[in-house]
Design a protein around this motif. Structure first.
Motif, PDB file in Angstrom:
ATOM      1  N   GLY A   1      -5.066  11.987  -5.231  1.00 40.98           N
ATOM      2  CA  GLY A   1      -5.354  11.859  -3.811  1.00 40.98           C
ATOM      3  C   GLY A   1      -5.046  13.110  -3.020  1.00 40.98           C
ATOM      4  N   GLU A   2      -3.786  13.528  -3.059  1.00 44.07           N
ATOM      5  CA  GLU A   2      -3.368  14.662  -2.225  1.00 44.07           C
ATOM      6  C   GLU A   2      -3.949  15.982  -2.711  1.00 44.07           C
ATOM      7  N   ALA A   3      -3.870  16.245  -4.002  1.00 45.54           N
ATOM      8  CA  ALA A   3      -4.332  17.541  -4.517  1.00 45.54           C
ATOM      9  C   ALA A   3      -5.818  17.753  -4.287  1.00 45.54           C
ATOM     10  N   LYS A   4      -6.584  16.665  -4.257  1.00 54.67           N
ATOM     11  CA  LYS A   4      -8.030  16.780  -4.073  1.00 54.67           C
ATOM     12  C   LYS A   4      -8.444  16.591  -2.623  1.00 54.67           C
ATOM     13  N   GLY A   5      -7.497  16.300  -1.752  1.00 56.08           N
ATOM     14  CA  GLY A   5      -7.810  16.122  -0.339  1.00 56.08           C
ATOM     15  C   GLY A   5      -8.652  14.896  -0.056  1.00 56.08           C
ATOM     16  N   LEU A   6      -8.519  13.854  -0.900  1.00 49.65           N
ATOM     17  CA  LEU A   6      -9.309  12.639  -0.725  1.00 49.65           C
ATOM     18  C   LEU A   6      -8.482  11.568  -0.024  1.00 49.65           C
ATOM     19  N   PRO A   7      -9.052  10.848   0.926  1.00 45.52           N
ATOM     20  CA  PRO A   7      -8.372   9.653   1.430  1.00 45.52           C
ATOM     21  C   PRO A   7      -8.053   8.725   0.261  1.00 45.52           C
ATOM     22  N   HIS A   8      -6.848   8.145   0.273  1.00 40.44           N
ATOM     23  CA  HIS A   8      -6.419   7.408  -0.913  1.00 40.44           C
ATOM     24  C   HIS A   8      -5.323   6.412  -0.567  1.00 40.44           C
ATOM     25  N   SER A   9      -5.172   5.433  -1.454  1.00 39.34           N
ATOM     26  CA  SER A   9      -4.049   4.503  -1.372  1.00 39.34           C
ATOM     27  C   SER A   9      -3.814   3.943  -2.753  1.00 39.34           C
ATOM     28  N   LEU A  10      -2.540   3.759  -3.104  1.00 41.37           N
ATOM     29  CA  LEU A  10      -2.188   3.067  -4.336  1.00 41.37           C
ATOM     30  C   LEU A  10      -1.840   1.637  -3.938  1.00 41.37           C
TER      31      LEU A  10
ATOM     32  N   THR B   1      -5.420   5.687   5.417  1.00 39.00           N
ATOM     33  CA  THR B   1      -6.112   4.797   4.484  1.00 39.00           C
ATOM     34  C   THR B   1      -5.313   3.523   4.251  1.00 39.00           C
ATOM     35  N   SER B   2      -4.035   3.674   3.946  1.00 37.77           N
ATOM     36  CA  SER B   2      -3.206   2.508   3.659  1.00 37.77           C
ATOM     37  C   SER B   2      -3.056   1.610   4.882  1.00 37.77           C
ATOM     38  N   ARG B   3      -2.904   2.205   6.050  1.00 38.98           N
ATOM     39  CA  ARG B   3      -2.728   1.386   7.253  1.00 38.98           C
ATOM     40  C   ARG B   3      -4.013   0.633   7.604  1.00 38.98           C
ATOM     41  N   THR B   4      -5.159   1.262   7.395  1.00 40.57           N
ATOM     42  CA  THR B   4      -6.427   0.561   7.641  1.00 40.57           C
ATOM     43  C   THR B   4      -6.580  -0.621   6.696  1.00 40.57           C
ATOM     44  N   LEU B   5      -6.289  -0.409   5.424  1.00 40.41           N
ATOM     45  CA  LEU B   5      -6.382  -1.493   4.452  1.00 40.41           C
ATOM     46  C   LEU B   5      -5.383  -2.598   4.767  1.00 40.41           C
ATOM     47  N   ALA B   6      -4.165  -2.221   5.130  1.00 40.76           N
ATOM     48  CA  ALA B   6      -3.138  -3.221   5.443  1.00 40.76           C
ATOM     49  C   ALA B   6      -3.546  -4.070   6.636  1.00 40.76           C
ATOM     50  N   ARG B   7      -4.087  -3.438   7.669  1.00 40.78           N
ATOM     51  CA  ARG B   7      -4.529  -4.203   8.842  1.00 40.78           C
ATOM     52  C   ARG B   7      -5.661  -5.152   8.471  1.00 40.78           C
TER      53      ARG B   7
ATOM     54  N   GLN C   1     -13.475  -6.977   0.786  1.00 37.91           N
ATOM     55  CA  GLN C   1     -13.693  -6.978   2.230  1.00 37.91           C
ATOM     56  C   GLN C   1     -12.880  -5.902   2.925  1.00 37.91           C
ATOM     57  N   ALA C   2     -11.633  -5.716   2.521  1.00 37.77           N
ATOM     58  CA  ALA C   2     -10.794  -4.681   3.131  1.00 37.77           C
ATOM     59  C   ALA C   2     -11.354  -3.292   2.851  1.00 37.77           C
ATOM     60  N   THR C   3     -11.874  -3.088   1.650  1.00 46.07           N
ATOM     61  CA  THR C   3     -12.466  -1.788   1.315  1.00 46.07           C
ATOM     62  C   THR C   3     -13.682  -1.517   2.180  1.00 46.07           C
ATOM     63  N   ARG C   4     -14.473  -2.530   2.420  1.00 48.32           N
ATOM     64  CA  ARG C   4     -15.637  -2.350   3.293  1.00 48.32           C
ATOM     65  C   ARG C   4     -15.214  -1.994   4.710  1.00 48.32           C
ATOM     66  N   VAL C   5     -14.147  -2.621   5.203  1.00 49.09           N
ATOM     67  CA  VAL C   5     -13.620  -2.268   6.528  1.00 49.09           C
ATOM     68  C   VAL C   5     -13.205  -0.802   6.547  1.00 49.09           C
TER      69      VAL C   5
ATOM     70  N   PHE D   1       0.862  -1.180   0.000  1.00 50.10           N
ATOM     71  CA  PHE D   1       0.000   0.000   0.000  1.00 50.10           C
ATOM     72  C   PHE D   1       0.894   1.224   0.000  1.00 50.10           C
ATOM     73  N   LEU D   2       0.738   2.073  -1.011  1.00 46.82           N
ATOM     74  CA  LEU D   2       1.631   3.216  -1.216  1.00 46.82           C
ATOM     75  C   LEU D   2       0.914   4.504  -0.851  1.00 46.82           C
ATOM     76  N   PHE D   3       1.644   5.390  -0.199  1.00 47.30           N
ATOM     77  CA  PHE D   3       1.062   6.634   0.289  1.00 47.30           C
ATOM     78  C   PHE D   3       2.197   7.598   0.586  1.00 47.30           C
ATOM     79  N   ARG D   4       1.808   8.800   0.936  1.00 44.77           N
ATOM     80  CA  ARG D   4       2.782   9.782   1.380  1.00 44.77           C
ATOM     81  C   ARG D   4       2.221  10.478   2.619  1.00 44.77           C
ATOM     82  N   HIS D   5       1.317  11.439   2.443  1.00 46.64           N
ATOM     83  CA  HIS D   5       0.784  12.174   3.598  1.00 46.64           C
ATOM     84  C   HIS D   5      -0.372  11.436   4.262  1.00 46.64           C
ATOM     85  N   ASP D   6      -1.207  10.791   3.483  1.00 46.13           N
ATOM     86  CA  ASP D   6      -2.353  10.058   4.033  1.00 46.13           C
ATOM     87  C   ASP D   6      -1.916   8.643   4.413  1.00 46.13           C
ATOM     88  N   GLN D   7      -1.504   8.483   5.658  1.00 45.43           N
ATOM     89  CA  GLN D   7      -1.111   7.169   6.147  1.00 45.43           C
ATOM     90  C   GLN D   7      -2.316   6.331   6.572  1.00 45.43           C
TER      91      GLN D   7
END
Length: 259
Positions: free
Chosen positions: A216-225, A179-185, A248-252, A171-177
């Protein structure tokens, strides 16, 4: 037609499909999915780009397995998905168009003859006819009131430049940690934690990435690659399994972070 650029020169001909496909365009699901490297089409004008059929099926040309996984998740969630149909060797829609890697001369050690000595006009045609229309449609759907977040679905190859990658998903991210951490968990229910990477196998920067900085960042949206190793999703069984897990992870994520 010669590749020499003229004011009348068009890259995409009447038989070439549009550079994007949109699944569930009227969805009100709060997550929009995108898949920049979904396809491996080459405009008729470019022929085979000087590459073999095997090279045009390989990971250098597209993200193997990413499109069916993203499509299944979108269908099952009822979410909007924007797919990009042309090979990343024609133009990489997850790179700034001015980047050297946007129309690579060499990809993972393979020379791409059609990308040698491109003129400024030829580069601009690829931007105008593939990159910009795709990004415009993504912008349109990310700007809708229902859109509260965006996820980009990719795949990566197990080894690159002689380096083995032990992760099955990253899960790739920069400022928004968050979203990626929730999906990873959430994925720890399906994949051993040591095979889940954060900012692996790549890291994000402005010079070589588009999705995270510009959408993601420019639009201020939670995001993950999201990067799935392509040996996990090379066949129907793997694609179905990983699509179920990603759904399932997206629903979480939606229940935890978007409520």
């Amino acid at each position: 037609m010669s590749l020499a650029a003229t004011s009348q020169y068009r890259l995409l001909g009447p038989e070439d499909p549009a550079p994007f496909e949109v699944i569930n365009p009227d969805s009100t699901y709060p997550v929009v999915l995108v898949c920049e490297h979904a396809g491996r089409l080459v405009p008729e004008e470019l022929g085979d780009m000087g590459l073999t059929p095997a090279e045009l099926r390989a990971h250098i040309a597209w993200d193997i397995g990413a499109e069916p996984v993203a499509r299944m998740v979108a269908v099952q969630l009822g979410a909007t998905l924007v797919l990009q149909r042309y090979s990343r060797l024609v133009i990489d829609c997850n790179r700034p168009p001015e980047s050297e890697t946007a129309m690579p001369v060499v990809s993972d050690g393979v020379t791409v003859p059609a990308n040698l000595n491109l003129t400024a006009a030829q580069r601009q045609q690829r931007i105008d006819e593939i990159f910009t229309p795709y990004q415009t449609v993504v912008d349109e759907h990310l700007g809708k009131p229902a859109c509260k977040s965006v996820l980009s679905v990719h795949s990566f190859t197990r080894s690159m430049a002689g380096q083995f990658r032990p992760w099955d998903i990253g899960f790739l991210f920069r400022h928004d940690q968050t979203t990626s951490r929730t999906l990873a968990r959430a994925f720890e229910a399906f994949v051993p934690a040591e095979r889940i990477g954060l900012n692996e196998p790549y890291q994000i920067d402005d010079e070589s990435d588009w999705f995270v900085p510009r959408h993601g960042e420019a639009k201020g949206l939670p995001h993950s690659l999201i990067e799935i190793c392509n040996d996990q999703i090379a066949d129907d069984e793997g694609q179905s399994r990983w699509a179920e897990w990603l759904k399932q992870a997206t629903r979480v994520f939606v229940e935890k972070d978007l409520k």
